[in-house]
Design an enzyme around this catalytic site. Structure first.
Site, PDB file in Angstrom:
ATOM      1  CD  GLU A 145     -44.657  56.422  13.804  1.00  0.00           C
ATOM      2  OE1 GLU A 145     -45.609  56.051  14.516  1.00  0.00           O
ATOM      3  OE2 GLU A 145     -43.782  55.639  13.371  1.00  0.00           O
TER       4      GLU A 145
ATOM      5  CE  LYS B 106     -37.585  54.425   5.640  1.00  0.00           C
ATOM      6  NZ  LYS B 106     -36.373  53.862   6.265  1.00  0.00           N
TER       7      LYS B 106
ATOM      8  NE  ARG C 241     -39.353  47.506  13.054  1.00  0.00           N
ATOM      9  CZ  ARG C 241     -40.159  47.305  12.017  1.00  0.00           C
ATOM     10  NH1 ARG C 241     -39.695  47.416  10.775  1.00  0.00           N
ATOM     11  NH2 ARG C 241     -41.435  47.022  12.211  1.00  0.00           N
TER      12      ARG C 241
ATOM     13  NE  ARG D  28     -35.558  44.407   8.050  1.00  0.00           N
ATOM     14  CZ  ARG D  28     -36.265  45.514   7.885  1.00  0.00           C
ATOM     15  NH1 ARG D  28     -36.169  46.500   8.772  1.00  0.00           N
ATOM     16  NH2 ARG D  28     -37.062  45.668   6.849  1.00  0.00           N
TER      17      ARG D  28
ATOM     18  CD  GLU E 292     -35.425  51.539  12.718  1.00  0.00           C
ATOM     19  OE1 GLU E 292     -34.186  51.624  12.748  1.00  0.00           O
ATOM     20  OE2 GLU E 292     -36.066  51.177  11.715  1.00  0.00           O
TER      21      GLU E 292
ATOM     22  CG  PHE F 197     -41.965  52.557  15.352  1.00  0.00           C
ATOM     23  CD1 PHE F 197     -42.497  51.342  14.970  1.00  0.00           C
ATOM     24  CD2 PHE F 197     -40.636  52.825  15.074  1.00  0.00           C
ATOM     25  CE1 PHE F 197     -41.727  50.400  14.321  1.00  0.00           C
ATOM     26  CE2 PHE F 197     -39.851  51.888  14.419  1.00  0.00           C
ATOM     27  CZ  PHE F 197     -40.393  50.672  14.037  1.00  0.00           C
TER      28      PHE F 197
ATOM     29  NE  ARG G 211     -41.805  45.019   1.379  1.00  0.00           N
ATOM     30  CZ  ARG G 211     -40.768  45.494   2.071  1.00  0.00           C
ATOM     31  NH1 ARG G 211     -40.752  46.751   2.458  1.00  0.00           N
ATOM     32  NH2 ARG G 211     -39.740  44.718   2.342  1.00  0.00           N
TER      33      ARG G 211
ATOM     34  CE  LYS H 247     -39.553  51.283   1.695  1.00  0.00           C
ATOM     35  NZ  LYS H 247     -38.552  50.227   1.940  1.00  0.00           N
TER      36      LYS H 247
END
Length: 534
Positions: free
Chosen positions: A220, A222, A227, A242, A271, A311, A382, A388
């Site tokens: 996708e 970035k 966020r 976020r 986002e 997303f 994470r 990323k």
């Protein structure tokens, strides 16, 4: 024995926690770390659990308490000879410090911190200073802490992880598990209008590395925007940042767009970005102007309209989706909101993924996200399922100063101040600091080298002759009112020292500004950046 009562644990001393922290930091073995944490967690009273988990995770329960590094290091007190501070006393003091506001609050916070440090032994004071400054790297990562909570409470690790994902914070989960057992975890579930922590990504080296690690994956664009997590129930739509703050009033056009979707109930992850007329994204700072403290929403909406790129789909029409494989979530999202979904390509072919990566860069984006199509949504983690991938940038800069380290870096010159040449003045302009990327051998070398270059010190920062060149890798460059050049590096890390280069050969401030997005670069050349909205 009839009539017997459970003995209430004695108040936990800060010293006991410092000892546990030292043991955790000194062993590389995960099982030993978990054992040390488990022992300590079982000794905490219910009121101490939140504080203990926060401290052992490397941060105060209160977050930032409003005292910077210079003010902390300016405090000079004689250490106590005996460890008498309790965990509760320290937590209460930090709460009082963090709550100080208004005129004179800076000096007041410093006095309160001085008072608590004056009651601490030398090791306790060192622990507290590193805790407050965010430099307490003791190895009690979230996964290890979850294991310890599971062992201390005799609850399966899968249930602890599930509750932590939904809570977005380990502290309440630890309190519930250790105080109430499995029944205490029942309160943690996905609810509309109670946002959960966003899933985060690890760094990937390049597209090939992403395919090697994930196989066929969803690639996708970035985006470098705000966020958000969007919740809808009927006509009620709320947008969370976020940090899980409600920012709904700042983005009315997004509320309208989500209300127009053919669904009554959902939770979306995505986002928000401000786009130029040609569809390319504005710099991050421009997007964040939509979320400042004082907003003229109608004017900003007209001047800087927001666009949503979602997303992930976590819930729809009364059914949770976060536990489903990503391929199913992504397909459902595109069926539900095709016009609001981020551009995506599912492939395991390196050439096709490279072409998509290049396409993302041509459209002005940072790079791509690569996502496992089998992975569930791991809120607040994470996870290895998201990578990323961005282009690598490097600069040759000059070290202007270095700061003495703490903990495992005590006695080493660690955090370095980075500077670029200003052709207009001939001086070196500071761009930021970094302590990342340094090996033990590098720390030893730079400690010796920088003391040879030292020209002044305040006992904490050692100022140097601008002679040593260092090659620095970084993510990107942003406007910054905190530095004289108006720009700062993001995510800088040391790659190597360049003894083959003289300071006169280091990169210039103009070279650094070329990494700014176009509008930001123009502003910086015109005389500095404006303030960055929170």
């Amino acid at each position: 024995m009839r009539g017997a009562r459970l003995r209430r644990p004695e108040a936990m001393r800060l010293w006991d926690l410092v000892e546990a922290s030292s043991k955790i930091a000194s062993t590389p073995a995960r099982n030993e770390k978990v054992a040390f944490l488990t022992d300590l967690l079982r000794r905490l009273s219910p009121e101490e659990i939140g504080t203990g988990v926060a401290f052992l995770s490397g941060h105060p329960r209160q977050g930032r308490i409003g005292i910077g590094g210079a003010a902390v290091h300016a405090i000079s007190v004689s250490p106590a000879h005996e460890a008498t501070l309790t965990l509760a006393e320290v937590d209460a003091a930090l709460t009082t410090i963090a709550s100080r506001t208004g005129p004179g609050s800076t000096a007041g916070r410093a006095r309160l911190l001085e008072a608590i440090l004056g009651r601490a032994t030398e090791r306790e004071a060192d622990f507290l200073i590193r805790l407050i400054l965010g430099e307490l790297r003791q190895g009690a990562l979230a996964g290890i802490m979850e294991d310890a909570i599971a062992k201390a409470s005799s609850i399966p690790i899968s249930e602890i992880r599930h509750a932590a994902m939904l809570a977005g914070d380990l502290e309440p989960v630890a309190r519930a598990a250790l105080s109430e057992g499995r029944s205490g975890l029942e309160r943690f579930h996905l609810e509309l209008f109670r946002p959960i922590g966003p899933m985060l990504a690890q760094a990937g080296e390049d597209v090939g590395d992403a395919i090697d690690r994930l196989g066929e994956a969803a690639f996708e664009y970035k985006l470098d925007g705000a966020r958000v997590q969007v919740h809808r129930q009927g006509e009620d739509v709320r947008i969370y940042s976020r940090t899980l703050r409600d920012v709904t009033p700042a983005a009315p056009e997004i509320v309208e767009a989500v209300r127009a979707l053919p669904v009554r109930e959902l939770i979306l992850d995505g986002e928000l970005v401000v786009l130029r007329p040609d569809g390319r994204p504005q710099p991050f700072q421009i997007t964040m102007r939509r979320f400042g403290r004082r907003l003229d929403v109608d004017r900003l909406r007209s001047e800087l309209p927001l666009t949503a790129s979602f997303f992930d789909l976590l819930r729809a029409e009364g059914t949770d989706r976060f536990h489903l494989p990503a391929r199913e979530r992504f397909a459902a999202l595109r069926e539900l909101a095709p016009g609001l979904s981020v551009p995506q390509r599912i492939t395991g072919d390196r050439a096709e993924a490279e072409a998509f990566f290049d396409e993302a860069l041509r459209h002005g984006h940072e790079g791509v996200m690569a996502k496992s199509i089998q992975a569930p949504y791991e809120a607040g983690r994470r996870g290895a399922g998201w990578l990323k991938v961005k282009p690598a940038h490097t600069l040759d800069l000059v070290v202007l100063a270095a700061e003495w380290g703490h903990g495992r870096r005590s006695g080493k010159l660690s955090n370095i101040h980075l500077g670029a040449r200003d052709l207009a003045t001939g001086a070196f302009v500071m761009l930021g600091k970094t302590f990342k990327g340094m090996t033990d051998a590098m720390l030893d070398w730079q400690t010796r080298r920088f003391q040879e270059l030292a020209v002044a010190t305040d006992g904490y920062v050692v100022h140097l002759r601008p002679e040593q060149v260092v090659e620095v890798a970084f993510g990107d460059v942003q406007e910054s009112p905190h530095y004289p050049g108006g720009v700062a590096l993001r995510f800088a890390r040391v790659k190597r020292y360049r003894d083959d280069k003289a300071a006169a050969e280091a990169d210039t401030l103009e070279a650094v500004r070329r990494f700014l997005p176009h509008d930001a670069a123009t502003a910086a050349r015109a005389g500095g950046a404006g303030p960055l909205s929170p």
